[in-house]
Write a protein that holds these residues in place. Structure first.
Motif, PDB file in Angstrom:
ATOM      1  N   UNK A 177       0.013   8.742  -1.579  1.00  0.00           N
ATOM      2  CA  UNK A 177      -1.284   9.636  -2.019  1.00  0.00           C
ATOM      3  C   UNK A 177      -2.088  10.176  -0.827  1.00  0.00           C
ATOM      4  N   UNK A 178      -2.033   9.523   0.248  1.00  0.00           N
ATOM      5  CA  UNK A 178      -2.824  10.045   1.301  1.00  0.00           C
ATOM      6  C   UNK A 178      -1.760  11.095   2.043  1.00  0.00           C
ATOM      7  N   UNK A 179      -0.580  10.753   1.994  1.00  0.00           N
ATOM      8  CA  UNK A 179       0.336  11.762   2.617  1.00  0.00           C
ATOM      9  C   UNK A 179       0.099  13.139   1.684  1.00  0.00           C
ATOM     10  N   UNK A 180       0.114  12.873   0.182  1.00  0.00           N
ATOM     11  CA  UNK A 180       0.157  14.204  -0.407  1.00  0.00           C
ATOM     12  C   UNK A 180      -1.264  14.877  -0.366  1.00  0.00           C
ATOM     13  N   UNK A 181      -2.044  14.039  -0.230  1.00  0.00           N
ATOM     14  CA  UNK A 181      -3.468  14.602  -0.100  1.00  0.00           C
ATOM     15  C   UNK A 181      -3.736  15.516   1.091  1.00  0.00           C
TER      16      UNK A 181
ATOM     17  N   UNK B  92       0.977  -1.336  -0.142  1.00  0.00           N
ATOM     18  CA  UNK B  92      -0.002  -0.102   0.008  1.00  0.00           C
ATOM     19  C   UNK B  92       1.036   1.260   0.099  1.00  0.00           C
ATOM     20  N   UNK B  93       2.056   1.151  -0.658  1.00  0.00           N
ATOM     21  CA  UNK B  93       2.943   2.109  -0.507  1.00  0.00           C
ATOM     22  C   UNK B  93       2.318   3.404  -1.183  1.00  0.00           C
ATOM     23  N   UNK B  94       1.927   2.969  -2.656  1.00  0.00           N
ATOM     24  CA  UNK B  94       1.463   4.275  -3.434  1.00  0.00           C
ATOM     25  C   UNK B  94       0.020   4.889  -2.738  1.00  0.00           C
ATOM     26  N   UNK B  95      -0.782   4.049  -2.012  1.00  0.00           N
ATOM     27  CA  UNK B  95      -1.937   4.598  -1.450  1.00  0.00           C
ATOM     28  C   UNK B  95      -1.434   5.643  -0.097  1.00  0.00           C
ATOM     29  N   UNK B  96      -0.521   5.148   0.569  1.00  0.00           N
ATOM     30  CA  UNK B  96       0.162   5.797   1.916  1.00  0.00           C
ATOM     31  C   UNK B  96       0.696   7.347   1.301  1.00  0.00           C
TER      32      UNK B  96
END
Length: 460
Positions: A217-221, A211-215
């Motif tokens: 993306x969440x941090x960027x969001x 889930x690296x990409x999701x994490x």
């Protein structure tokens, strides 16, 4: 048919079981013959008096031969039945092994086809199986304890999701960061268990998701939301300062403007005593005061539409449009404008603010069609594919250059001179602000000398 039966019979004779049975029959015959010879030899040694061959060939001397023969036959039959049972058990066992191998191959095929990384562990957390995706993600560790392979620990990890599933039978989830995961990134662990009929755990099933990409993306969001929140706060402060500035200008300028206007009015009473230049400058000051007052009024309206709280409801836009058109006919009785409007035009929005929109757009249409012999202004609507209400106001007046349409809704930007068509340059800016507060869009289309059409959308 005879040939087929013979071939089938020979095929049966070639079976290993039948060959073994024939061997047993021959062995039984051999045992019987051996017993026969030994019995004759014993009689010869005990009784004597005759040659050994007479004792062997004499049938009356073998009194217990029938019993021995019966026992041998019974032994042969029992051996044959035991062999058949053994063969049936071996076949059943072979079928069971083949079925187990097929099920295992099916299970491995399913796990290998999954995009998820899957591993199976025993109750002691020893890795029994890893599908290729799991091996690519964490490495091949079959036969090792999971905590040794993945965490370099000597005992089960605290809060282990597999042990938790062993205890309550539920699905447990956990997330690991780059500092703890075997992949060096963010992973999600999903653990479930398979228990036997006695309720004891048999296997633990673990799914690992990257889930690296999701994490990230969440941090960027989250960072973007924080930046947007900061910008929104700055924008709100800037708007408040701008509104305060507009109010200050509108109120503070009225007093000196009133004095200038009053002085110009008084000077117009001395027109006969002034020369042409004096009268020109007096009229210029008077007209400038009127224009400035209209500009201040428009600026106040622009400020108010930003401050006022929206109260949306469903209502008919036609009565307001008819009232505005009637007022425009009274203000400009010399302009015989044909006004076309539908019987009903239901919309959803703030009635007061949308009336301001109609006032600006209809007055513009009236104004820019002043030099047309048969001016026509039309109000209409239609539905968009997105379910919005699209409202348009069309005229056949002066029009405008569509390449400069982007300047129409900017404050104080005008495509015509003040002497051609008087105005403040704030009407369309006010329209855009109101429509945007309704989450709508507004734009204009036109062609010089062939009229213009202004569109705006409202929620469905």
């Amino acid at each position: 048919m005879d040939v087929t039966r013979r071939m089938a019979r020979w095929a049966k004779l070639s079976e290993p079981g039948l060959i073994s049975f024939l061997f047993q029959i021959l062995l039984g015959i051999g045992v019987v013959l051996l017993f026969w010879v030994l019995d004759g030899l014993v009689d010869y040694l005990v009784f004597g008096g005759k040659p050994l061959a007479d004792f062997v060939l004499a049938s009356e001397t073998h009194h217990d031969f029938a019993l021995v023969f019966f026992l041998v036959c019974a032994l042969l039959l029992y051996s044959r039945r035991a062999h058949r049972n053994e063969a049936a058990l071996e076949k059943a066992l072979q079928n069971a092994l083949e079925e187990a191998q097929r099920e295992r191959a099916k299970m491995e095929g399913i796990f290998e086809a999954l995009g998820e990384a899957v591993s199976i562990q025993d109750p002691d957390l020893k890795v029994l199986y890893q599908n290729p995706a799991h091996q690519r993600m964490t490495g091949a560790h079959a036969g090792r304890y999971c905590y040794e392979a993945y965490r370099k620990e000597s005992a089960a990890c605290a809060g282990c999701h597999i042990l938790g599933s062993f205890e309550d039978g539920k699905v447990h989830r956990a997330e690991l960061g780059p500092e703890a995961s075997a992949t060096g990134g963010y992973v999600e662990l999903i653990g479930s268990s398979l228990k036997g009929s006695d309720g004891k755990p048999l296997f633990g099933i673990e799914i690992v998701r990257d889930i690296t990409a999701r994490k990230l993306a969440e941090q960027e969001t989250a960072a973007l939301n924080a930046a947007l929140t900061h910008q929104a706060a700055e924008l709100q402060q800037a708007n408040q300062e701008l509104e305060a500035f507009c109010h200050a200008i509108s109120h503070d300028m009225r007093a000196p403007l009133t004095r200038v206007y009053s002085s110009a009015q008084e000077l117009r009473g001395y027109r006969e005593q002034l020369d042409d230049n004096g009268r020109f400058f007096v009229d210029l000051v008077h007209d400038g005061c009127i224009q400035m007052e209209a500009l201040l009024d428009s600026l106040m309206v622009l400020c108010r539409v930003t401050e006022v709280e929206i109260s949306c409801t469903t209502f008919d836009l036609v009565p307001s449009a008819r009232e505005i058109a009637a007022q425009l006919r009274q203000d400009y009785p010399e302009r015989p404008v044909t006004f076309r409007v539908p019987e009903q035009l239901p919309v959803y929005g703030d009635p007061q603010l949308l009336r301001v929109v109609l006032e600006n757009l209809l007055s513009n249409a009236w104004k820019y069609s002043a030099k047309v012999e048969a001016p026509v202004v039309e109000l209409g609507s239609q539905r968009t594919e997105q379910g919005e209400t699209l409202i348009f106001i069309r005229d056949n007046g002066a029009g405008f250059d569509s390449t400069r349409a982007g300047q129409l809704f900017q404050p104080f930007k005008r495509l015509h001179t003040y002497r051609e068509f008087p105005g403040t340059g704030l009407g369309l800016a006010t329209v855009r602000r109101i429509v945007r507060r309704h989450n709508g869009r507004v734009w204009g289309e036109g062609e010089p000398g062939r009229g213009a059409t202004f569109y705006f959308t409202l929620p469905g």
